[in-house]
Design a protein around this motif. Sequence first.
Motif, PDB file in Angstrom:
ATOM      1  N   LEU A  36       0.385  -1.322   0.036  1.00  0.00           N
ATOM      2  CA  LEU A  36       0.100  -0.155  -0.004  1.00  0.00           C
ATOM      3  C   LEU A  36       1.080   1.014  -0.288  1.00  0.00           C
ATOM      4  CD1 LEU A  36      -2.704  -1.091   2.826  1.00  0.00           C
ATOM      5  CD2 LEU A  36      -2.859  -0.985   0.327  1.00  0.00           C
ATOM      6  N   GLY A  37       2.169   1.649  -0.254  1.00  0.00           N
ATOM      7  CA  GLY A  37       2.713   2.361   0.482  1.00  0.00           C
ATOM      8  C   GLY A  37       2.767   3.006   1.550  1.00  0.00           C
TER       9      GLY A  37
ATOM     10  N   GLY B 126      -7.433  -5.178   8.745  1.00  0.00           N
ATOM     11  CA  GLY B 126      -7.730  -6.372  10.175  1.00  0.00           C
ATOM     12  C   GLY B 126      -7.182  -7.418   9.577  1.00  0.00           C
ATOM     13  N   LEU B 127      -6.962  -8.420   9.960  1.00  0.00           N
ATOM     14  CA  LEU B 127      -6.116  -9.928   9.419  1.00  0.00           C
ATOM     15  C   LEU B 127      -7.500 -10.560   8.696  1.00  0.00           C
ATOM     16  CD1 LEU B 127      -4.200 -11.698  11.946  1.00  0.00           C
ATOM     17  CD2 LEU B 127      -3.660  -9.352  10.298  1.00  0.00           C
ATOM     18  N   THR B 128      -8.809 -10.796   9.092  1.00  0.00           N
ATOM     19  CA  THR B 128     -10.035 -10.714   8.314  1.00  0.00           C
ATOM     20  C   THR B 128     -11.971 -10.475   9.073  1.00  0.00           C
ATOM     21  OG1 THR B 128      -9.474 -13.323   8.367  1.00  0.00           O
ATOM     22  CG2 THR B 128     -11.641 -12.485   7.431  1.00  0.00           C
TER      23      THR B 128
ATOM     24  N   VAL C 224     -18.316  -1.513   8.223  1.00  0.00           N
ATOM     25  CA  VAL C 224     -16.515  -1.263   8.983  1.00  0.00           C
ATOM     26  C   VAL C 224     -16.249  -0.532   8.399  1.00  0.00           C
ATOM     27  CG1 VAL C 224     -14.877  -2.511   9.918  1.00  0.00           C
ATOM     28  CG2 VAL C 224     -16.653  -3.380   9.479  1.00  0.00           C
ATOM     29  N   LYS C 225     -15.536  -0.322   7.203  1.00  0.00           N
ATOM     30  CA  LYS C 225     -14.821   0.624   6.273  1.00  0.00           C
ATOM     31  C   LYS C 225     -15.212   1.423   6.428  1.00  0.00           C
ATOM     32  CE  LYS C 225     -12.836   1.067   1.958  1.00  0.00           C
ATOM     33  NZ  LYS C 225     -12.769   0.509   1.101  1.00  0.00           N
ATOM     34  N   GLN C 226     -17.306   1.557   6.505  1.00  0.00           N
ATOM     35  CA  GLN C 226     -17.582   3.776   6.268  1.00  0.00           C
ATOM     36  C   GLN C 226     -17.283   3.754   7.759  1.00  0.00           C
ATOM     37  OE1 GLN C 226     -21.515   1.892   4.676  1.00  0.00           O
ATOM     38  NE2 GLN C 226     -20.801   2.970   2.712  1.00  0.00           N
ATOM     39  N   ALA C 227     -17.696   3.106   9.025  1.00  0.00           N
ATOM     40  CA  ALA C 227     -17.956   3.451  10.231  1.00  0.00           C
ATOM     41  C   ALA C 227     -15.809   4.288  10.925  1.00  0.00           C
ATOM     42  CB  ALA C 227     -17.961   1.981  11.204  1.00  0.00           C
ATOM     43  N   ILE C 228     -15.415   3.318  10.061  1.00  0.00           N
ATOM     44  CA  ILE C 228     -13.809   3.294  10.764  1.00  0.00           C
ATOM     45  C   ILE C 228     -13.991   4.714  10.006  1.00  0.00           C
ATOM     46  CG2 ILE C 228     -11.003   3.495  10.598  1.00  0.00           C
ATOM     47  CD1 ILE C 228     -13.556   1.217  11.957  1.00  0.00           C
TER      48      ILE C 228
ATOM     49  N   PHE D 261      -8.220  -1.253   5.414  1.00  0.00           N
ATOM     50  CA  PHE D 261      -8.238  -2.390   4.576  1.00  0.00           C
ATOM     51  C   PHE D 261      -8.452  -3.889   5.538  1.00  0.00           C
ATOM     52  CE2 PHE D 261      -6.126   1.821   3.415  1.00  0.00           C
ATOM     53  CZ  PHE D 261      -6.779   1.386   1.335  1.00  0.00           C
ATOM     54  N   ALA D 262      -8.817  -4.651   4.829  1.00  0.00           N
ATOM     55  CA  ALA D 262      -9.037  -6.076   4.956  1.00  0.00           C
ATOM     56  C   ALA D 262      -7.929  -7.025   4.517  1.00  0.00           C
ATOM     57  CB  ALA D 262     -10.672  -6.348   4.675  1.00  0.00           C
ATOM     58  N   MET D 263      -7.282  -7.444   4.989  1.00  0.00           N
ATOM     59  CA  MET D 263      -5.923  -8.419   4.224  1.00  0.00           C
ATOM     60  C   MET D 263      -6.733  -9.472   3.923  1.00  0.00           C
ATOM     61  SD  MET D 263      -3.008  -8.085   6.965  1.00  0.00           S
ATOM     62  CE  MET D 263      -1.782  -8.968   5.734  1.00  0.00           C
ATOM     63  N   SER D 264      -8.285 -10.154   4.244  1.00  0.00           N
ATOM     64  CA  SER D 264      -8.597 -11.070   3.780  1.00  0.00           C
ATOM     65  C   SER D 264     -10.709 -10.773   4.164  1.00  0.00           C
ATOM     66  CB  SER D 264      -8.584 -12.300   4.500  1.00  0.00           C
ATOM     67  OG  SER D 264      -8.475 -12.643   5.800  1.00  0.00           O
TER      68      SER D 264
END
Length: 222
Positions: free
Chosen positions: A63-64, A155-157, A169-173, A181-184
């Motif tokens: 993600l740089g 999040g790992l998952t 969750v993305k919107q809440a954060i 970002f979710a890794m999975s």
Amino acid sequence: MVFNQEIFNEFIIRSGVIGFFEKPIKLKSERMSNYYVNWRTVLESVRLTDITSRFVIDFTESLGLEPFCFYGVPEGATKIGIITQYKHGINSDCDILPMGRGKPKDHGDPKDKYFLGLPKGKTILLEDVTTTGKSLIDEIEKLQNENVDIIVAFGLTNRNEKRDDGTTVKQAIGNYNIPYFAMSNAFELLPLAYQRQKPGEKIARAIEEEFERYGEYPLRLL
């Protein structure tokens, strides 16, 4: 190394992180589910935790991002936060090892109430599993109250469920001005785990109904 989603997903499946249950179990979010994402099966192993931390660092680099430190949400991501930060600190000028408390300390210096060492500088916040994101949000609020600069949350998952208010969750954060970002994610992992474990049509139907009720999108396993 370059983060490879297919290899990471296979590592999760092979490590037994995804489990299926004929009788629904209660999640931390209080919701009932016929499947469980249990990173404890990995994070109880030195070898597997080492591999997971490497994936986290590779994901960060993909993600740089250039964080000063990593910090894990207690208690689910405490271990991966510490191990990842240790590796990162050894190879950088970040000579700190922050850790959060699962329960607040009710005595001593107030600054130690929630933390055994605060993260400093540009910080990546790690969580093992996100369903509604409550634990992650609670920790964000504690850290922001201490003026910690959280540049991103991983999040790992992600279970890909909507919260009770209909947001993801993305919107809440994102409401805290922090990218997530979710890794999975469950959409990719559940079909792989179902094909590997073959828990049966009854469980598949129950999980599909879960996603009809809570999911960001419908999921089909059959």
